[in-house]
Design a protein around this motif. Structure first.
Motif, short mmCIF file in Angstrom:
data_model
loop_
_atom_site.label_atom_id
_atom_site.label_comp_id
_atom_site.label_asym_id
_atom_site.label_seq_id
_atom_site.Cartn_x
_atom_site.Cartn_y
_atom_site.Cartn_z
N SER A 67 0.85 -1.19 0.00
CA SER A 67 0.00 0.00 0.00
C SER A 67 0.89 1.24 0.00
O SER A 67 1.98 1.23 0.56
CB SER A 67 -0.94 0.02 1.21
N GLU A 68 0.41 2.29 -0.67
CA GLU A 68 1.18 3.52 -0.75
C GLU A 68 0.22 4.68 -1.01
O GLU A 68 -0.78 4.51 -1.71
CB GLU A 68 2.21 3.43 -1.87
N THR A 69 0.52 5.83 -0.42
CA THR A 69 -0.28 7.02 -0.64
C THR A 69 0.56 8.03 -1.42
O THR A 69 1.71 8.30 -1.06
CB THR A 69 -0.73 7.64 0.69
N ILE A 70 -0.01 8.55 -2.49
CA ILE A 70 0.71 9.48 -3.35
C ILE A 70 -0.10 10.75 -3.56
O ILE A 70 -1.31 10.77 -3.36
CB ILE A 70 1.01 8.85 -4.73
N MET A 71 0.58 11.80 -3.96
CA MET A 71 -0.08 13.04 -4.35
C MET A 71 -0.22 13.02 -5.87
O MET A 71 0.74 12.78 -6.59
CB MET A 71 0.75 14.24 -3.92
N SER A 72 -1.44 13.26 -6.35
CA SER A 72 -1.67 13.24 -7.79
C SER A 72 -2.38 14.51 -8.24
O SER A 72 -3.43 14.87 -7.72
CB SER A 72 -2.52 12.02 -8.17
N GLU A 88 2.63 5.18 -12.37
CA GLU A 88 2.98 5.84 -13.63
C GLU A 88 1.76 6.48 -14.28
O GLU A 88 1.85 7.55 -14.89
CB GLU A 88 3.61 4.82 -14.58
N LEU A 89 0.61 5.84 -14.14
CA LEU A 89 -0.61 6.34 -14.77
C LEU A 89 -1.23 7.50 -14.02
O LEU A 89 -1.84 8.39 -14.62
CB LEU A 89 -1.64 5.21 -14.88
N LEU A 90 -1.09 7.51 -12.70
CA LEU A 90 -1.79 8.49 -11.88
C LEU A 90 -0.96 9.70 -11.47
O LEU A 90 -1.52 10.75 -11.17
CB LEU A 90 -2.34 7.82 -10.61
N VAL A 91 0.36 9.55 -11.43
CA VAL A 91 1.18 10.67 -10.97
C VAL A 91 1.45 11.64 -12.12
O VAL A 91 1.81 11.21 -13.22
CB VAL A 91 2.51 10.16 -10.40
#
Length: 213
Positions: free
Chosen positions: A120-125, A210-213
């Protein structure tokens, strides 16, 4: 693409003012995702002419990143050129969507723990502004079946088809589950991936980012 196998047709056209010679096309697959069989390619290309090449591929295991392709040739002035591009092939191209109910998804999700099968990972997009975008990404780009969920989350399920055989001579398929939640106010996207194989888990996460960032 059908199951674990696919066909890529490459078309090469000489739009320059002189003939091309020493034409070579090479595929590099550092992650060993694919088994590849490429048709022969002529080494020259006259002005304004087109040549096609069919490349047969088969996904052999979960792996990321996908392959690159390098085009090499000599122009009419004797200058050599090498251009490398990413091939439009990723592990998830060989997914087969699964249609699950929310309960079925949750039961499978709860089973896929330990051994590197969960991440699991949380990213800023800045790309993602709605759950609808995430749903479309799962269904179109990742070839996953979208599972009904809450208004701020999307669930996806697929079976990754490979050409690797079991002891009983059957092709191996790998179950893959994804849970993505969006906080529209902050732009934070929480990604959870669980699969039957650690490499499939890591690869799926990498492709989603790769698709969301």
């Amino acid at each position: 693409i059908r199951g674990s196998q696919g066909r890529v047709t490459m078309s090469y056209r000489n739009k320059g003012q002189s003939a091309i010679s020493d034409l070579k096309v090479s595929l590099t697959d550092t992650a060993s995702l694919l088994r590849v069989q490429a048709a022969d390619l002529g080494s020259s290309l006259a002005v304004g002419t087109t040549q096609q090449q069919v490349i047969m591929v088969e996904c052999m295991k979960p792996a990321h990143p996908g392959p690159t392709v390098t085009f090499s040739y000599t122009d009419g002035s004797g200058n050599t050129h090498d251009n490398t591009l990413s091939m439009p092939l990723a592990m998830t191209n060989f997914n087969e969507p699964l249609n699950l109910s929310t309960d079925e998804f949750q039961k499978k999700w709860d089973m896929l723990v330990g051994g590197g099968r969960e991440v699991s990972e949380t990213i800023m997009s800045s790309k993602v502004t709605s759950v609808g975008q995430i749903s479309n990404t799962l269904s179109s780009a990742l070839k996953m079946g979208v599972v009904p969920s809450s208004p701020d989350a999307v669930l996806g399920a697929a079976s990754l088809k490979t050409g690797t055989l079991t002891a009983s001579n059957e092709k191996i398929s790998i179950g893959c589950l994804v849970r993505i939640q969006l906080d529209a106010m902050s732009g934070m996207v929480s990604i959870g991936v669980r699969t039957l194989h650690p490499a499939a888990t890591a690869g799926t996460l990498g492709i989603i980012k790769e698709l969301l960032v």
